[in-house]
Enzyme design. Structure first.
Site, PDB file in Angstrom:
ATOM      1  N   HIS A  47     -47.768   0.855   7.865  1.00 30.46           N
ATOM      2  CA  HIS A  47     -48.471   2.117   7.611  1.00 30.46           C
ATOM      3  C   HIS A  47     -48.315   3.008   8.829  1.00 30.46           C
ATOM      4  O   HIS A  47     -48.504   2.552   9.955  1.00 30.46           O
ATOM      5  CB  HIS A  47     -49.959   1.850   7.344  1.00 30.46           C
ATOM      6  CG  HIS A  47     -50.750   3.110   7.152  1.00 30.46           C
ATOM      7  ND1 HIS A  47     -50.699   3.839   5.976  1.00 30.46           N
ATOM      8  CD2 HIS A  47     -51.586   3.776   7.985  1.00 30.46           C
ATOM      9  CE1 HIS A  47     -51.488   4.891   6.098  1.00 30.46           C
ATOM     10  NE2 HIS A  47     -52.033   4.881   7.309  1.00 30.46           N
ATOM     11  N   GLY A  59      -0.411   4.445   0.125  1.00 29.00           N
ATOM     12  CA  GLY A  59      -1.032   5.557   0.843  1.00 29.00           C
ATOM     13  C   GLY A  59      -1.564   5.116   2.190  1.00 29.00           C
ATOM     14  O   GLY A  59      -1.191   4.061   2.710  1.00 29.00           O
ATOM     15  N   GLU A  95       0.847  -1.204   0.000  1.00 29.30           N
ATOM     16  CA  GLU A  95       0.000   0.000   0.000  1.00 29.30           C
ATOM     17  C   GLU A  95       0.872   1.238   0.000  1.00 29.30           C
ATOM     18  O   GLU A  95       1.759   1.386   0.843  1.00 29.30           O
ATOM     19  CB  GLU A  95      -0.923   0.016   1.221  1.00 29.30           C
ATOM     20  CG  GLU A  95      -1.777   1.262   1.358  1.00 29.30           C
ATOM     21  CD  GLU A  95      -2.658   1.517   0.140  1.00 29.30           C
ATOM     22  OE1 GLU A  95      -2.307   2.421  -0.649  1.00 29.30           O
ATOM     23  OE2 GLU A  95      -3.656   0.811  -0.034  1.00 29.30           O
ATOM     24  N   GLY A 112      -6.587   1.291   4.132  1.00 28.81           N
ATOM     25  CA  GLY A 112      -8.048   1.296   4.095  1.00 28.81           C
ATOM     26  C   GLY A 112      -8.636   1.594   2.733  1.00 28.81           C
ATOM     27  O   GLY A 112      -9.842   1.462   2.541  1.00 28.81           O
ATOM     28  N   GLY A 113      -7.798   2.029   1.787  1.00 28.11           N
ATOM     29  CA  GLY A 113      -8.280   2.236   0.432  1.00 28.11           C
ATOM     30  C   GLY A 113      -9.028   3.541   0.224  1.00 28.11           C
ATOM     31  O   GLY A 113      -9.155   4.378   1.121  1.00 28.11           O
ATOM     32  N   THR A 114      -9.542   3.686  -1.003  1.00 25.86           N
ATOM     33  CA  THR A 114     -10.224   4.923  -1.399  1.00 25.86           C
ATOM     34  C   THR A 114     -11.452   5.193  -0.552  1.00 25.86           C
ATOM     35  O   THR A 114     -11.692   6.325  -0.121  1.00 25.86           O
ATOM     36  CB  THR A 114     -10.623   4.844  -2.887  1.00 25.86           C
ATOM     37  OG1 THR A 114      -9.436   4.742  -3.676  1.00 25.86           O
ATOM     38  CG2 THR A 114     -11.399   6.087  -3.308  1.00 25.86           C
ATOM     39  N   CYS A 115     -12.262   4.169  -0.310  1.00 26.87           N
ATOM     40  CA  CYS A 115     -13.524   4.376   0.401  1.00 26.87           C
ATOM     41  C   CYS A 115     -13.300   5.036   1.754  1.00 26.87           C
ATOM     42  O   CYS A 115     -13.948   6.024   2.092  1.00 26.87           O
ATOM     43  CB  CYS A 115     -14.257   3.047   0.577  1.00 26.87           C
ATOM     44  SG  CYS A 115     -15.752   3.176   1.586  1.00 26.87           S
TER      45      CYS A 115
END
Length: 478
Positions: free
Chosen positions: A452, A34, A32, A37-40
């Site tokens: 309802h 960066g 990794e 945890g990645g982009t998300c």
């Protein structure tokens, strides 16, 4: 050179497969460049939806007068709310990093991984620069990054992508957005709610062009009431005015006939900040994937088969970088499939049936299945029905605008459902379940008892009346 049973490039959904490999007793390496945890986690879903909820709260307060409630906002600590969200995200990423560093089952390599040979990577930059590692099995899950279109002058101006926009601690006075998709919609809502004037320049006739055309048109109309919206235009040039940036755009030719939006003229938009939200590009070009025999398509997305195997033996891929659906829940779904295929008894193709999406803007948008344009293009006979929120008790109480649109085949099978309005992302979920786990017909929704007067009645009623075929004056009850 270090050898591992399993190597994953990227630390988003690929970590789920890495953990499954570790649980099988395999030696595991995680590469990794960066934050973990990645982009998300770091630049996508998590920080954006945290920030957008703040906007939703403010919008609710500002609408209080509609409900005879006298409320006002005395102050907004904008910088503090942005900092608190990003600090929480950073801590989550650091927690993952600490966990991997302390794990006896994982080795973390921090830096950019580049293939140099068959399932062999070299780490460039970062704490582990120069390290080389090889995996018996390699998983490519390195995601995407913001696309920057070839606009004249773009390299000479300061602009934001979604990454920088999520960290901006002062709302712009006037934000100009190039792009008309979900990132433009969500960030336009966020900054617009907190006081920015917003101008959006999008190429397609409507914003959210991947949504069903009826939903996209309704959404565009609502945004045109809130902001300055120039659809059917493509940005051709940008220029720096010192404390401002100017975007020039011309009518965009689209479709096989090269048509343009009727009445469109060139436009100019000037603001103090420019956000480029023109889609995403895969990170395959940074990985040197050809060195390990992995093929990509003409856009750079990694080619896989139905099991998520690449063209190289022992190399798999998942998530945004394969380009099937650029959605975190799709990546998680693919991670389950890869783990099952790697460690299960037999291969199973990834099932993308009933893959939903949502746009957390105002109004909210969600959908699942085919759109009308999809069905027309495929020559499928279908019928449709639309039902508005305000014809339900809860929708009326909320003064909600929007509708549920259903598409079915002539035997009553659900082909698609598309929603614009409050809680769309939650309302669509019962249709997803019906399409995936039920019989997948109108009857699944129509005959289920709905509380309802819950808002979910708008979904039930959309399925409960007469459906109409295109250009057919006679309704058909299914």
């Amino acid at each position: 050179m270090e050898d591992f049973d399993f190597v994953v490039v990227g630390s988003g959904s690929g970590l789920d497969v890495a953990n499954a490999a570790a649980n099988q007793g395999q030696s595991v390496a995680v590469v990794e460049k960066g934050p973990l945890g990645g982009t998300c986690l770091n630049r996508g879903c998590i920080p954006s939806k945290h920030l957008l909820y703040h906007a939703d709260v403010l919008e609710t307060i500002e609408r209080a007068g509609e409900f005879h409630i006298d409320a006002e906002v005395n102050d907004v600590e904008f910088a503090e709310l942005v900092r608190s969200v990003n600090e929480e995200v950073s801590e989550d990423a650091e927690s993952i990093r600490r966990g991997l560093r302390s794990s006896s089952q994982h080795d973390l390599f921090e830096g950019e991984g580049r293939f140099v040979d068959d399932r062999t990577l070299e780490i460039v930059g970062g704490n582990d620069e120069g390290a080389r590692l090889r995996g018996e099995t390699v998983l490519i899950a390195a995601g995407t990054r913001p696309a920057v279109p070839p606009i004249d002058g773009i390299e000479s101006v300061d602009y934001l992508t979604s990454t920088e926009a999520l960290q901006l601690e002062t709302p712009p006075e006037h934000l100009v957005i190039v792009g008309g998709g979900y990132i433009a919609a969500e960030l336009g809502h966020f900054f617009g709610t907190f006081g920015s004037d917003v101008t959006i320049v999008g190429r397609r006739p409507n914003l959210l062009p991947d949504a069903d055309e009826g939903v996209a048109a309704a959404f565009t109309d609502r945004y045109a009431d809130r902001f300055t919206v120039h659809t059917g235009h493509t940005a051709t040039a940008v220029s720096d005015g010192g404390d401002s940036v100017t975007v020039e755009a011309k009518p965009y030719e689209y479709g096989d006939d090269g048509g343009i939006v009727e009445g469109a003229d060139p436009v100019t938009a000037t603001g103090d900040e420019l956000l480029v939200a023109a889609g995403r590009v895969p990170n395959s070009d940074t990985l040197n994937v050809e060195a390990t025999g992995v093929e990509t398509d003409d856009r750079g997305f990694v080619e896989t088969d139905e099991y998520l195997r690449t063209t190289a033996d022992g190399v798999w891929a998942l998530g945004d970088i394969v380009g099937e659906y650029l959605l975190k829940h799709s990546a998680n779904h693919e991670a389950q499939a890869v783990a099952r295929n790697l460690f299960g008894e037999e291969l199973q193709a990834v099932d993308y049936e009933a893959m939903p999406f949502a746009v957390f803007a105002s109004p909210e948008v969600a959908g699942v299945g085919a759109t009308e344009s999809d069905l027309r293009a495929d020559g499928v006979e279908y019928a449709t029905r639309t039902y508005p929120y305000d014809k339900t008790a809860r929708g009326s109480a909320m003064r909600a605008e929007g509708f549920v649109k259903v598409l079915i085949d002539l035997d009553g099978e659900i082909l698609g459902c598309h929603i614009v309005g409050p809680e769309a992302s939650n309302l669509v979920q019962e249709v997803v379940v019906a399409m995936k786990a039920g019989s997948g017909t109108v009857r699944d929704i129509r005959e289920s008892v709905h509380i309802h007067p819950a808002l979910s009645e708008v979904v039930q009623r959309a399925f409960a009346g007469q459906f109409t075929r295109p250009d057919d004056a006679h309704g058909h009850d299914h």
